[in-house]
Design an enzyme around this catalytic site. Structure first.
Site, PDB file in Angstrom:
ATOM      1  N   ASP A 284      -9.166  10.476  -0.091  1.00  0.00           N
ATOM      2  CA  ASP A 284      -9.832  11.674   0.391  1.00  0.00           C
ATOM      3  C   ASP A 284      -9.370  12.827  -0.488  1.00  0.00           C
ATOM      4  O   ASP A 284      -8.320  12.756  -1.124  1.00  0.00           O
ATOM      5  CB  ASP A 284      -9.646  11.957   1.895  1.00  0.00           C
ATOM      6  CG  ASP A 284      -8.225  11.855   2.408  1.00  0.00           C
ATOM      7  OD1 ASP A 284      -7.285  11.947   1.599  1.00  0.00           O
ATOM      8  OD2 ASP A 284      -8.046  11.707   3.636  1.00  0.00           O
TER       9      ASP A 284
ATOM     10  N   ASN B 227       0.836  -1.206   0.000  1.00  0.00           N
ATOM     11  CA  ASN B 227       0.000   0.000   0.000  1.00  0.00           C
ATOM     12  C   ASN B 227       0.870   1.256   0.000  1.00  0.00           C
ATOM     13  O   ASN B 227       1.790   1.379   0.810  1.00  0.00           O
ATOM     14  CB  ASN B 227      -0.854  -0.044   1.289  1.00  0.00           C
ATOM     15  CG  ASN B 227      -1.977   0.958   1.308  1.00  0.00           C
ATOM     16  OD1 ASN B 227      -2.633   1.203   0.303  1.00  0.00           O
ATOM     17  ND2 ASN B 227      -2.223   1.546   2.476  1.00  0.00           N
TER      18      ASN B 227
HETATM   19  C1  XIL Z   1      -3.332   8.384   9.809  1.00  0.00           C
HETATM   20  C2  XIL Z   1      -4.543   8.435  10.730  1.00  0.00           C
HETATM   21  O1  XIL Z   1      -5.657   8.807   9.965  1.00  0.00           O
HETATM   22  C3  XIL Z   1      -4.311   9.376  11.868  1.00  0.00           C
HETATM   23  O2  XIL Z   1      -5.375   9.317  12.801  1.00  0.00           O
HETATM   24  C4  XIL Z   1      -3.004   9.047  12.571  1.00  0.00           C
HETATM   25  O3  XIL Z   1      -2.743   9.984  13.583  1.00  0.00           O
HETATM   26  C5  XIL Z   1      -1.857   9.040  11.578  1.00  0.00           C
HETATM   27  O4  XIL Z   1      -2.156   8.123  10.531  1.00  0.00           O
HETATM   28  N1  XIL Z   1      -1.620   6.846   5.220  1.00  0.00           N
HETATM   29  C6  XIL Z   1      -1.928   5.731   5.971  1.00  0.00           C
HETATM   30  C7  XIL Z   1      -2.697   5.866   7.223  1.00  0.00           C
HETATM   31  O5  XIL Z   1      -1.671   4.606   5.511  1.00  0.00           O
HETATM   32  O6  XIL Z   1      -2.371   4.901   8.189  1.00  0.00           O
HETATM   33  C8  XIL Z   1      -2.591   7.254   7.819  1.00  0.00           C
HETATM   34  O7  XIL Z   1      -3.519   7.341   8.892  1.00  0.00           O
HETATM   35  C9  XIL Z   1      -2.842   8.308   6.759  1.00  0.00           C
HETATM   36  C10 XIL Z   1      -1.866   8.198   5.640  1.00  0.00           C
END
Ligand code: XIL
Length: 348
Positions: free
Chosen positions: A263, A195
């Site tokens: 997003d 990923n």
């Molecule tokens: C983010 C979460 O949304 C937050 O709550 C946390 O503090 C940090 O990580 N890529 C990823 C996710 O694969 O695990 C991340 O998630 C966002 C970016």
């Protein structure tokens, strides 16, 4: 009260009830299912216990859930050898009760690692043993219950070369192949994924990811899918056509793809025009996925703007998801549903 007003009130109530019902029967998950993909979201496990409207919305619209943080290394193994599955168990139980699939996230990443690990000065053999135990314990616990795992993430740099990470420094370049093999041994049925972000379309990073996973395939490493995270903004997003082409070339390697964390962050405050453009971008990326049979799922990184990570990590930005902070559907939601309906009508 005059009759006419009573009748208007009754009509309004009936319309409202049937609209709500139509949304439930016809949420994204059922349409996506008929269209041949799963529709997913990252889930804030803490909010499941406190926000009933949030839980209801998840169950209505999504049939695939990824714990936003609950399965990360620092949460699952906060101290060496002490595993804490409280949140992860809650998420899996929530999903099972609602016929949702679970995507495990994430086994080998260089963020959200506990201090005991990053500051432990372990040698390569020790780190291998730690990673192996972590993967075996976590994947085996959910064998048959977690359908897919983000085994490894963000191992490629912007230039397309392997990124130096905590794991690559500590174990050496083999760490990726080892992680996939350990995960496969712990649950041979689970779909295993690499990923990453920023390599969804064309460019050096996308080429680097392609080279990496092609190499894993050549060495018969058990990898099934590449996750395209898709954290984008209106002026920094890959061309949907390039995403489709990238998915196709990965498919030619025998790999599935998933859009794992989409997003679309907007500058705050938002405008109707920005929300419309956001809708178009969501629709186009879903469309790219729907045209490639190997694209198996489409997930957003959160369901409602209330729990989105964006405002905290990108100050001044937000409104990135399909539902606003009160849980109301935004233009992007309707665009997604339209794309799903079109796909379903073509299939019939
Ligand atoms: C983010 C979460 O949304 C937050 O709550 C946390 O503090 C940090 O990580 N890529 C990823 C996710 O694969 O695990 C991340 O998630 C966002 C970016």
């Amino acid at each position: 009260m005059p009759w006419r007003i009573i009748m208007m009130a009754i009509t309004a109530a009936v319309t409202c009830t049937s609209a709500t019902f139509a949304l439930a029967a016809d949420g994204m998950r059922s349409l996506a299912h008929t269209a041949g993909i799963r529709f997913g979201t990252a889930v804030n496990v803490e909010a499941l216990g406190t926000d009933a409207a949030y839980s209801k919305l998840l169950a209505r619209e999504f049939d695939l859930v990824t714990p936003e943080n609950a399965m990360k290394f620092s949460v699952i193994q906060p101290e060496r050898g002490r595993f804490d599955f409280t949140q992860a168990d809650a998420l899996v139980a929530f999903a099972e009760a609602r016929a949702m699939q679970v995507n495990g996230h994430v086994l080998v990443w260089d963020q959200q690692l506990p201090d005991w690990l990053t500051q432990g000065h372990f040698n390569s053999d020790e780190l291998k043993a730690i990673l192996r135990e972590h993967i075996q314990t976590v994947v085996a616990r959910y064998r048959g219950r977690v359908a897919s795992w983000d085994v490894a993430a963000e191992a490629v740099g912007e230039d397309g070369k392997p990124r130096e990470t905590f794991w690559s420094r500590g174990i050496g370049p083999d760490y990726l192949a080892l992680a996939f093999r350990w995960a496969h041994a712990a649950d041979p049925q689970a779909r295993l994924r690499y990923n990453d972000y920023g390599g969804e379309g064309a460019g050096a990073k996308s080429d680097g990811i392609y080279t990496l996973v092609a190499d894993l395939r050549t060495h018969r490493v058990p990898i099934d899918s590449v996750g395209l995270q898709m954290h984008v903004s209106l002026n920094d997003a890959p061309r949907p056509e390039d995403v489709r082409i990238n998915m196709k070339r990965l498919a030619a390697l025998g790999l599935q793809t998933d859009i794992t964390e989409m997003d679309v962050m907007l500058s705050l405050p938002t405008s109707r025009a920005a929300l419309r453009k956001q809708a178009v971008l969501y629709g186009a990326m879903l469309q790219a996925c729907l045209t490639v049979p190997q694209c198996r799922s489409f997930s957003t990184w959160g369901a409602t703007d209330r729990y989105s990570w964006v405002p905290e990590f990108f100050p001044g930005q937000g409104a990135a998801l399909l539902f606003d902070a009160s849980g109301h559907a935004k233009p992007a939601y309707w665009r997604i549903k339209r794309a799903l309906r079109t796909e379903v009508s073509h299939k019939r």
